[in-house]
Design an enzyme around this catalytic site. Structure first.
Site: not given
Length: 320
Positions: A27, A183, A202, A222, A224-225, A263-264, A319
């Site tokens: 993105r 639960r 996130c 969902r 992860a930087d 991700h890196i 970013a």
């Protein structure tokens, strides 16, 4: 020196993504090395899992988590604690409003990184905005509130009937009364809200598990930087697990961190490689008050780290 087993979990994640990551667009237009589905397990009896191979600002982690737990969605609380993590989202609302008459701030998130002249103007405008949030109650109410962010989703989830659900209070009650329940979940992901949100959550959901007098927590994240975001997330959810265990008369067990797209960013590769050259220090110890307070009434001074020795910070571009 004792091995810091928790930190090795994180360093192994970096090594794995460098070796196995797929190059992907994203993105922000920056590009990433990314893997899908990765899990780390942090044993909270072996010290508090804040990174020591670089400095992680624990004060920012504390104030943000206390903000969430209070159900607060206005950045004023954060600004009062010199925390600027969420400034941009509120500032965007202000500069896109009809009331704003200042310099053109279109696409400020990208422009300030590339244009030194614009950066000065942007930082000046944002500083004035933050100051006004602190000083002007009406302005803060109108432009400081971020709406549907974690504090609101955790403590005041809006139902189709028009009332709200306090997921944190519910989960604490469940841990105390039905500890074997499957639960004990807090969710931040509401498909109806996602299209209109500035940044969809996130950290989409987390679940608690009780065994042998210990409370464990698993987070599903969902997106992860790995270099900038994940160190914050590990420390924040480890702190949350400690605090909720304390509420319920339990010891902290494990924090299990499950990542979706891990991700890196391509402009963080030098930084992660530098981090891998460093040797971890012994993990610090978390100190909470002897008697737990109501979960939304903790102050910054109630939460301390003892023995946090770390290597210097490593700077990297965000970013956006």
């Amino acid at each position: 020196m004792a091995t810091n087993v928790n930190e090795e979990q994180y360093l192994d994640l970096i090594r794995y993504v460098l070796a196995n990551g797929h190059q992907k667009g994203d993105r922000t237009g920056t590009g990433t090395k990314s893997v899908f589905g990765y899990q780390m397990r942090f044993d909270l009896s072996k010290g508090f899992p804040i990174l020591t191979t670089k400095k992680v600002p624990f004060g920012l982690i504390k104030s943000e988590l206390l903000w969430f737990l209070r159900g607060d969605t206005n950045i004023r609380f954060l600004l009062q604690h010199k925390n600027h993590i969420w400034d941009e989202w509120a500032f965007k609302k202000w500069v896109e409003s009809d009331e704003y008459q200042g310099p053109d701030m279109t696409d400020f998130g990208h422009r300030w990184l590339k244009d030194p002249e614009f950066k000065q103007v942007y930082l000046q405008e944002k500083k004035a905005f933050c100051q006004r949030i602190l000083e002007d109650d009406d302005f803060a109410q109108k432009y400081g509130d971020l709406g549907l962010v974690y504090g609101s989703q955790w403590r005041k989830w809006k139902t189709s009937q028009g009332d709200t659900i306090d997921q944190i209070a519910n989960v604490i009650q469940q841990i105390k009364t039905t500890p074997d329940s499957r639960r004990m979940i807090v969710s931040a992901w509401n498909p109806e809200d996602v299209p209109s949100m500035a940044l969809p959550p996130c950290h989409t959901m987390f679940q608690f598990y009780v065994n042998d007098g210990k409370l464990s927590c698993q987070l599903y994240q969902r997106s992860a930087d790995i270099f900038l975001g994940v160190p914050f997330n590990i420390a924040s959810y480890a702190l949350l697990t400690h605090m909720i265990a304390h509420q319920c008369g339990l010891e902290p067990g494990e924090f299990v961190h499950t990542l979706g797209d891990a991700h890196i960013y391509l402009n963080h590769l030098d930084q992660v490689k530098e981090q891998l050259t460093r040797t971890p220090h012994e993990a610090p110890k978390l100190i909470l008050p002897a008697e737990p307070k109501p979960i939304d009434q903790y102050e910054m001074t109630d939460i301390k780290l003892e023995g946090y020795t770390h290597e210097p910070a490593i700077k990297a571009p965000v970013a956006v």
